[in-house]
Design a protein around this motif. Structure first.
Motif, PDB file in Angstrom:
ATOM      1  N   ASP A 128       0.873  -1.171   0.000  1.00 24.84           N
ATOM      2  CA  ASP A 128       0.000   0.000   0.000  1.00 24.84           C
ATOM      3  C   ASP A 128       0.916   1.228   0.000  1.00 24.84           C
ATOM      4  OD1 ASP A 128      -1.386   2.328   1.215  1.00 24.84           O
ATOM      5  OD2 ASP A 128      -3.068   0.936   1.400  1.00 24.84           O
ATOM      6  N   VAL A 129       0.858   2.043  -1.042  1.00 25.36           N
ATOM      7  CA  VAL A 129       1.822   3.142  -1.191  1.00 25.36           C
ATOM      8  C   VAL A 129       1.698   4.175  -0.075  1.00 25.36           C
ATOM      9  CG1 VAL A 129       2.038   2.852  -3.683  1.00 25.36           C
ATOM     10  CG2 VAL A 129       0.271   4.373  -2.770  1.00 25.36           C
ATOM     11  N   HIS A 130       0.492   4.380   0.441  1.00 26.52           N
ATOM     12  CA  HIS A 130       0.301   5.354   1.521  1.00 26.52           C
ATOM     13  C   HIS A 130       0.887   4.825   2.833  1.00 26.52           C
ATOM     14  CE1 HIS A 130      -2.155   7.999  -0.955  1.00 26.52           C
ATOM     15  NE2 HIS A 130      -2.811   6.924  -1.392  1.00 26.52           N
ATOM     16  N   LYS A 131       0.675   3.542   3.097  1.00 22.70           N
ATOM     17  CA  LYS A 131       1.276   2.944   4.294  1.00 22.70           C
ATOM     18  C   LYS A 131       2.798   2.931   4.191  1.00 22.70           C
ATOM     19  CE  LYS A 131      -2.599  -0.110   5.539  1.00 22.70           C
ATOM     20  NZ  LYS A 131      -3.035  -1.529   5.726  1.00 22.70           N
ATOM     21  N   ALA A 132       3.296   2.687   2.987  1.00 20.34           N
ATOM     22  CA  ALA A 132       4.743   2.681   2.782  1.00 20.34           C
ATOM     23  C   ALA A 132       5.323   4.063   3.016  1.00 20.34           C
ATOM     24  CB  ALA A 132       5.062   2.196   1.374  1.00 20.34           C
ATOM     25  N   SER A 133       4.624   5.071   2.536  1.00 20.89           N
ATOM     26  CA  SER A 133       5.083   6.442   2.741  1.00 20.89           C
ATOM     27  C   SER A 133       5.124   6.790   4.222  1.00 20.89           C
ATOM     28  CB  SER A 133       4.171   7.412   1.986  1.00 20.89           C
ATOM     29  OG  SER A 133       4.639   8.739   2.112  1.00 20.89           O
ATOM     30  N   ASP A 134       4.119   6.371   4.955  1.00 19.89           N
ATOM     31  CA  ASP A 134       4.097   6.607   6.409  1.00 19.89           C
ATOM     32  C   ASP A 134       5.211   5.820   7.103  1.00 19.89           C
ATOM     33  OD1 ASP A 134       1.900   8.241   6.100  1.00 19.89           O
ATOM     34  OD2 ASP A 134       0.431   6.683   6.594  1.00 19.89           O
ATOM     35  N   GLU A 135       5.475   4.605   6.637  1.00 20.41           N
ATOM     36  CA  GLU A 135       6.510   3.760   7.233  1.00 20.41           C
ATOM     37  C   GLU A 135       7.881   4.419   7.150  1.00 20.41           C
ATOM     38  OE1 GLU A 135       8.318   0.294   8.912  1.00 20.41           O
ATOM     39  OE2 GLU A 135       6.205   0.887   8.794  1.00 20.41           O
ATOM     40  N   CYS A 140      13.307   8.299   9.316  1.00 20.44           N
ATOM     41  CA  CYS A 140      13.895   9.566   8.884  1.00 20.44           C
ATOM     42  C   CYS A 140      12.825  10.650   8.935  1.00 20.44           C
ATOM     43  CB  CYS A 140      14.452   9.432   7.459  1.00 20.44           C
ATOM     44  SG  CYS A 140      15.200  10.926   6.804  1.00 20.44           S
ATOM     45  N   ASP A 141      13.209  11.848   9.384  1.00 26.47           N
ATOM     46  CA  ASP A 141      12.251  12.952   9.457  1.00 26.47           C
ATOM     47  C   ASP A 141      11.871  13.459   8.068  1.00 26.47           C
ATOM     48  OD1 ASP A 141      12.262  12.857  12.230  1.00 26.47           O
ATOM     49  OD2 ASP A 141      13.852  14.368  12.416  1.00 26.47           O
ATOM     50  N   PHE A 182      11.234  -8.151   5.487  1.00 27.12           N
ATOM     51  CA  PHE A 182      10.554  -6.876   5.309  1.00 27.12           C
ATOM     52  C   PHE A 182       9.078  -7.066   4.979  1.00 27.12           C
ATOM     53  CE2 PHE A 182      14.429  -4.141   3.916  1.00 27.12           C
ATOM     54  CZ  PHE A 182      14.709  -3.868   5.240  1.00 27.12           C
ATOM     55  N   THR A 183       8.282  -6.108   5.404  1.00 26.92           N
ATOM     56  CA  THR A 183       6.884  -6.054   4.975  1.00 26.92           C
ATOM     57  C   THR A 183       6.850  -5.578   3.519  1.00 26.92           C
ATOM     58  OG1 THR A 183       6.596  -3.748   5.619  1.00 26.92           O
ATOM     59  CG2 THR A 183       6.217  -5.421   7.326  1.00 26.92           C
ATOM     60  N   PRO A 184       5.710  -5.776   2.827  1.00 26.91           N
ATOM     61  CA  PRO A 184       5.622  -5.263   1.454  1.00 26.91           C
ATOM     62  C   PRO A 184       5.931  -3.767   1.368  1.00 26.91           C
ATOM     63  CG  PRO A 184       3.824  -6.783   1.871  1.00 26.91           C
ATOM     64  CD  PRO A 184       4.525  -6.578   3.188  1.00 26.91           C
ATOM     65  N   GLU A 185       5.482  -3.007   2.372  1.00 26.27           N
ATOM     66  CA  GLU A 185       5.719  -1.563   2.365  1.00 26.27           C
ATOM     67  C   GLU A 185       7.206  -1.239   2.527  1.00 26.27           C
ATOM     68  OE1 GLU A 185       1.726  -2.366   2.565  1.00 26.27           O
ATOM     69  OE2 GLU A 185       3.199  -3.043   4.058  1.00 26.27           O
ATOM     70  N   GLN A 186       7.903  -1.978   3.394  1.00 24.43           N
ATOM     71  CA  GLN A 186       9.333  -1.763   3.561  1.00 24.43           C
ATOM     72  C   GLN A 186      10.103  -2.160   2.302  1.00 24.43           C
ATOM     73  OE1 GLN A 186       9.764  -4.140   7.124  1.00 24.43           O
ATOM     74  NE2 GLN A 186       9.986  -2.309   8.410  1.00 24.43           N
ATOM     75  N   ASN A 187       9.651  -3.229   1.666  1.00 23.28           N
ATOM     76  CA  ASN A 187      10.277  -3.635   0.409  1.00 23.28           C
ATOM     77  C   ASN A 187      10.122  -2.563  -0.667  1.00 23.28           C
ATOM     78  OD1 ASN A 187      11.377  -6.277   0.918  1.00 23.28           O
ATOM     79  ND2 ASN A 187       9.273  -7.052   1.042  1.00 23.28           N
TER      80      ASN A 187
END
Length: 297
Positions: A128-135, A140-141, A182-187
């Motif tokens: 999920d691109v939004h979850k990945a962005s939040d991750e 990092c700030d 890694f989760t899909p979002e971290q990948n």
């Protein structure tokens, strides 16, 4: 007692192939082990009988990735043999070139050489691109190239490979293997940075070329100093180096280092990483001269 011989040849992700043979018993305990280098260039034979001033130019051909290291070592070996100490400015120029190599090799090794051993590219396609962005903000700030729109673009680029039935540079891996942590979002985050690193390594190669004249295999070192004096006297060339340094450092600080932290947390309890392995000693060396008898700590 039954034994099994396991052969891995070649071991890749290194510069110069390696062959490993191990004999294990029925409990998977290694009883015998052998290693051998299977890629011999013989450059040490090539330089025999030649002008010592040319040694560095030949020796750097050992490797086209860490080329400057072998180049400088070959030059310094001759300087050491002749008792020559280069001027301070020449030594500092070598530090600038060495820094370019350092900033190039570490991210490239992390992403391009062994990143796909721990980042599952196919898994990223279900992120999920939004979850990945939040991750990404957990590490990092101001994360690098991890906005939802950017991650959506990365995901679509790789999906295009998959739809063609060809993963291109991501083919021939163990996608879906349970050792991937890694989760899909971290990948997806790492995949974005993998692609960005392909662009950044061009920038940092240009850093080397500013004072080295080209990359790989720069040619501005010489026994006793450097030959790029005109570039050193040109403020525009110094400014160009600084600009490319800042661009590369931005990627390292906002992508590479956060991904190191993310990987360390994900794989911190991995048995194959930790079992019977420790770091009781750390070898360090004064490598980056930043002033007269002053080294970067």
């Amino acid at each position: 007692m039954s034994e099994q011989r396991i052969i891995i040849d070649p071991i890749t992700r290194i510069e110069g192939h390696l062959r490993i043979e191990v004999v294990v018993d029925e409990n998977n305990v290694v009883k015998e082990a052998y290693s051998g280098s299977t890629l011999w260039r013989g450059i040490e034979q090539v330089v025999k009988g030649r002008d010592p001033r040319d040694a560095g130019f030949f020796m750097q051909r050992i490797c086209g990735v860490c080329t400057f290291s072998h180049y400088r070592a070959g030059i310094m070996a001759v300087e050491d043999a002749l008792g020559i100490t280069p001027p301070l400015n020449a030594q500092l120029t070598r530090t600038l070139m060495n820094n370019a190599l350092y900033m190039h090799d570490h991210p490239v090794h992390f992403y391009q050489l062994h990143g796909l051993d721990w980042a599952d590219v196919v898994s990223a396609l279900s992120a999920d691109v939004h979850k990945a962005s939040d991750e990404a903000f957990k590490y990092c700030d101001t994360p690098y190239a991890t906005g939802a729109d950017k991650l959506k673009e990365v995901k679509e680029r790789v999906e295009a490979f998959v739809k063609k039935g060809n993963l291109g540079p991501f083919a021939n891996a163990y996608w879906g293997h349970p050792t991937y942590k890694f989760t899909p979002e971290q990948n997806l985050i790492v995949l974005s940075h993998y692609l960005e690193c392909l662009r950044i390594q061009r920038t940092v190669a240009q850093m080397m070329a500013i004072f080295g004249s080209k990359n790989p295999h720069p040619q501005s070192l010489t026994v006793g100093g450097v030959t790029c004096v005109m570039d050193l006297l040109d403020p525009a060339r110094l400014g160009e180096y600084l600009t490319k340094f800042q661009e590369t450092a931005d990627f390292i600080n906002r992508a590479y280092y956060p991904d190191l932290v993310m990987a360390a947390k994900a794989y911190g309890s991995e048995p194959s990483v930790l079992k019977d392995v420790g770091v009781p000693n750390l070898f360090a060396y004064d490598e980056f001269l930043v002033g007269r008898n002053e080294y970067l700590i």
